[in-house]
Design an enzyme around this catalytic site. Structure first.
Site, PDB file in Angstrom:
ATOM      1  N   PRO A   2      37.653  48.261  43.341  1.00  0.00           N
ATOM      2  CA  PRO A   2      37.921  48.481  44.765  1.00  0.00           C
ATOM      3  C   PRO A   2      38.634  47.273  45.366  1.00  0.00           C
ATOM      4  O   PRO A   2      38.283  46.131  45.097  1.00  0.00           O
ATOM      5  CB  PRO A   2      36.517  48.657  45.354  1.00  0.00           C
ATOM      6  CG  PRO A   2      35.672  49.130  44.210  1.00  0.00           C
ATOM      7  CD  PRO A   2      36.232  48.426  43.008  1.00  0.00           C
ATOM      8  N   GLU A   3      39.645  47.557  46.181  1.00  0.00           N
ATOM      9  CA  GLU A   3      40.411  46.478  46.794  1.00  0.00           C
ATOM     10  C   GLU A   3      39.980  46.281  48.241  1.00  0.00           C
ATOM     11  O   GLU A   3      39.061  46.935  48.737  1.00  0.00           O
ATOM     12  CB  GLU A   3      41.904  46.769  46.645  1.00  0.00           C
ATOM     13  CG  GLU A   3      42.270  46.927  45.172  1.00  0.00           C
ATOM     14  CD  GLU A   3      43.765  46.941  44.898  1.00  0.00           C
ATOM     15  OE1 GLU A   3      44.555  46.404  45.701  1.00  0.00           O
ATOM     16  OE2 GLU A   3      44.149  47.486  43.846  1.00  0.00           O
ATOM     17  N   LYS A  51      37.056  40.811  48.938  1.00  0.00           N
ATOM     18  CA  LYS A  51      36.390  41.893  48.218  1.00  0.00           C
ATOM     19  C   LYS A  51      34.872  41.759  48.250  1.00  0.00           C
ATOM     20  O   LYS A  51      34.169  42.462  47.521  1.00  0.00           O
ATOM     21  CB  LYS A  51      36.897  41.920  46.768  1.00  0.00           C
ATOM     22  CG  LYS A  51      38.400  42.176  46.649  1.00  0.00           C
ATOM     23  CD  LYS A  51      38.831  42.203  45.190  1.00  0.00           C
ATOM     24  CE  LYS A  51      40.341  42.387  45.073  1.00  0.00           C
ATOM     25  NZ  LYS A  51      40.787  42.441  43.658  1.00  0.00           N
ATOM     26  N   ASN A 165      45.137  45.167  42.016  1.00  0.00           N
ATOM     27  CA  ASN A 165      46.224  45.613  41.157  1.00  0.00           C
ATOM     28  C   ASN A 165      47.118  46.666  41.808  1.00  0.00           C
ATOM     29  O   ASN A 165      48.329  46.693  41.606  1.00  0.00           O
ATOM     30  CB  ASN A 165      45.655  46.145  39.836  1.00  0.00           C
ATOM     31  CG  ASN A 165      46.552  45.832  38.670  1.00  0.00           C
ATOM     32  OD1 ASN A 165      47.239  44.820  38.659  1.00  0.00           O
ATOM     33  ND2 ASN A 165      46.553  46.700  37.664  1.00  0.00           N
ATOM     34  N   ARG A 250      45.672  42.505  33.316  1.00  0.00           N
ATOM     35  CA  ARG A 250      45.815  43.662  34.193  1.00  0.00           C
ATOM     36  C   ARG A 250      47.086  44.417  33.818  1.00  0.00           C
ATOM     37  O   ARG A 250      48.118  43.814  33.513  1.00  0.00           O
ATOM     38  CB  ARG A 250      45.905  43.228  35.660  1.00  0.00           C
ATOM     39  CG  ARG A 250      44.616  42.634  36.215  1.00  0.00           C
ATOM     40  CD  ARG A 250      43.548  43.711  36.381  1.00  0.00           C
ATOM     41  NE  ARG A 250      42.353  43.190  37.020  1.00  0.00           N
ATOM     42  CZ  ARG A 250      41.316  42.674  36.368  1.00  0.00           C
ATOM     43  NH1 ARG A 250      41.353  42.602  35.043  1.00  0.00           N
ATOM     44  NH2 ARG A 250      40.250  42.243  37.020  1.00  0.00           N
TER      45      ARG A 250
END
Length: 265
Positions: A2-3, A51, A165, A250
């Site tokens: 989750p961003e 976050k 990401n 990533r």
């Protein structure tokens, strides 16, 4: 993972359910804090920091959580104490019950000591103090390592907090910047920071996200998770590769035509 937009919305919902009411239940299902009891303490506020989520309660205490890869919060009406093994924290009052599922981090700390665990974070893209000064600080921090690839730098939470990401890939596409471009070679770093803030801010109050302005399935993103599919702009197949960063490897997505590789000279 989750961003910042997802975390911001989770914190707002926690604030709406818990703030201004005394807790009738606190159930920490992590060994270190299994005996902690916050019953009777009023929740002052719940807020996000990048976050991270901070739930500040009476007595100078803060419940600090991080969703990491799979965590989420659910708010529901009070009922029998849930027995789901995925739940790591329950906070409840007479009206609402907040259930923290698969939380990557749960800890209880003194509110005065929050900087001990969060002081390393860069400016928060969705913070109440975001503005020209915070944006300039983010640009300054990006420039501290000019040879680092911009795709790596944007994921560094000590540079700017909240981007992940998805927004890394989408921001760089919209700016026409290849993820492997050295920070020093990015033509307009302030524009990159400003756009990242804009994308997160535009999505923070709605479930599901989009960066294209089109909610049709398969059209929500420009490049993220679209490897091998045609670019919405030029029809060139979107590329995918693993890019190393301070937060681990990533997958990175980009259009080789819209985001040409940096020149060596």
């Amino acid at each position: 993972m989750p961003e910042g937009d997802v975390v911001w919305l989770a914190a707002r919902r926690l604030h709406e359910a818990l703030a201004g009411r005394p807790l009738t239940l606190s159930d920490f299902r992590v060994p270190r804090f299994a005996t902690a009891d916050l019953r009777g303490r009023e929740v002052h506020e719940a807020r996000s920091r990048g976050k991270h989520i901070l739930i500040r309660v009476e007595g100078g205490l803060t419940v600090h959580t991080h969703l990491l890869m799979e965590g989420r919060w659910r708010i529901r009406r009070p009922g029998p104490r849930p027995r789901d093994h995925r739940i790591r924290l329950v906070l409840a009052n007479a009206e609402w019950q907040a259930l923290g599922y698969s939380l990557g981090l749960v800890e209880l700390l003194r509110t005065a000591a929050e900087d001990r665990v969060l002081g390393h974070l860069g400016p928060d893209l969705l913070g109440p103090d975001w503005g020209a000064e915070a944006a300039a600080e983010a640009v300054r921090r990006l420039g501290e390592r000019p040879d680092r690839a911009i795709g790596e730098a944007l994921l560094d939470q000590s540079v700017l907090a909240g981007i992940g990401n998805i927004y890394k890939a989408e921001t760089l596409f919209l700016c026409g910047v290849n993820p492997w471009t050295p920070v020093a070679a990015v033509p307009d770093l302030p524009a990159v920071v400003d756009l990242a803030h804009h994308l997160l801010d535009a999505n923070k109050e709605q479930p599901g996200r989009m960066t294209t302005g089109n909610r049709r399935r398969g059209w929500e993103y420009w490049v993220y998770r679209r490897a091998g599919r045609p670019c919405h702009e030029c029809r060139t197949p979107v590329q995918r590769a693993v890019q190393k960063s301070d937060v681990g490897d990533r997958a990175t997505y980009w259009c080789p035509r819209c985001q040409p590789a940096p020149s060596n000279g």
